[in-house]
Design a protein around this motif. Structure first.
Motif, mmCIF file in Angstrom:
data_model
loop_
_atom_site.group_PDB
_atom_site.id
_atom_site.type_symbol
_atom_site.label_atom_id
_atom_site.label_comp_id
_atom_site.label_asym_id
_atom_site.label_seq_id
_atom_site.Cartn_x
_atom_site.Cartn_y
_atom_site.Cartn_z
ATOM 1 N N TYR A 113 0.839 -1.193 0.000
ATOM 2 C CA TYR A 113 0.000 0.000 0.000
ATOM 3 C C TYR A 113 0.876 1.245 0.000
ATOM 4 O O TYR A 113 1.965 1.255 0.571
ATOM 5 N N SER A 114 0.357 2.291 -0.626
ATOM 6 C CA SER A 114 1.041 3.579 -0.633
ATOM 7 C C SER A 114 0.013 4.682 -0.419
ATOM 8 O O SER A 114 -1.185 4.419 -0.324
ATOM 9 N N ARG B 261 4.090 7.356 -2.022
ATOM 10 C CA ARG B 261 4.971 7.238 -0.876
ATOM 11 C C ARG B 261 4.626 5.965 -0.137
ATOM 12 O O ARG B 261 3.452 5.577 -0.027
ATOM 13 N N TYR B 262 5.652 5.293 0.348
ATOM 14 C CA TYR B 262 5.493 4.026 1.056
ATOM 15 C C TYR B 262 6.098 4.139 2.442
ATOM 16 O O TYR B 262 7.118 4.803 2.645
ATOM 17 N N ASP B 263 5.484 3.441 3.377
ATOM 18 C CA ASP B 263 6.071 3.293 4.701
ATOM 19 C C ASP B 263 7.263 2.352 4.588
ATOM 20 O O ASP B 263 7.288 1.464 3.732
ATOM 21 N N LYS C 41 1.126 -0.669 8.475
ATOM 22 C CA LYS C 41 2.224 -0.682 9.451
ATOM 23 C C LYS C 41 2.879 -2.046 9.419
ATOM 24 O O LYS C 41 2.337 -3.007 8.868
ATOM 25 N N ALA C 42 4.033 -2.131 10.023
ATOM 26 C CA ALA C 42 4.766 -3.391 10.041
ATOM 27 C C ALA C 42 4.042 -4.405 10.923
ATOM 28 O O ALA C 42 3.633 -4.069 12.039
ATOM 29 N N PRO C 43 3.865 -5.619 10.437
ATOM 30 C CA PRO C 43 3.263 -6.671 11.272
ATOM 31 C C PRO C 43 4.180 -7.004 12.446
ATOM 32 O O PRO C 43 5.402 -6.841 12.377
#
Length: 147
Positions: free
Chosen positions: A29-30, A39-41, A75-77
């Motif tokens: 996702y961005s 933009r990406y996390d 967000k990061a798992p």
């Protein structure tokens, strides 16, 4: 920290077009910045790495997407979430390995068999699976059938 599509591509070794494709499939996702640029996390780097690793062991994008449904999108798992996904994949891969071992055992006999029977062939019709849903049909009359 937000990353551009080019930065993600460079850090993951994946082409920009592949990242766009993964995004289209709902794997990553961005968002758009004020200049309308993707933009990406930073957490997307791990997702892309997992996608690449999963593909290398033979998982399809559909299987990957299905597994990713249980993970947070933006967000990061957590380690626990990654572990649960990996355990499910491990079981799936173990099943595939067993199928491949059985195929390997049957392959020598099949090559020398010469039966040309799609109905009784153990490779094309293992355990007579076709009989359950395709009474009277053959693979020749329905080439779209995956069995």
């Amino acid at each position: 920290m937000e990353l551009s599509v080019g930065e993600v591509a460079k850090r993951t070794g994946v082409k920009v077009s592949a990242l766009h494709f993964y995004e289209q499939k709902g794997l990553i996702y961005s968002w758009r910045n004020e200049g309308n640029q993707r933009r990406y996390d930073r957490s997307v780097i791990r997702r892309v790495s997992v996608i690449k690793a999963a593909q290398q062991v033979g998982l399809s994008l559909e299987e990957i997407a299905s597994a990713f449904e249980s993970l947070p999108k933006h967000k990061a798992p957590s380690n626990k979430e990654w572990r649960e996904m990996a355990t499910a994949w491990r079981d799936q891969l173990e099943h595939r390995i067993n199928q491949l071992k059985a195929l390997q055992s049957d392959l020598d006999g099949c090559i020398g068999c010469g039966c040309l029977s799609l109905d009784s062939c153990n490779l094309r019709n293992p355990d007579d699976e076709r009989a359950k849903a395709h009474i009277g049909e053959s693979l020749l009359t329905n080439p779209e059938d995956p069995l």
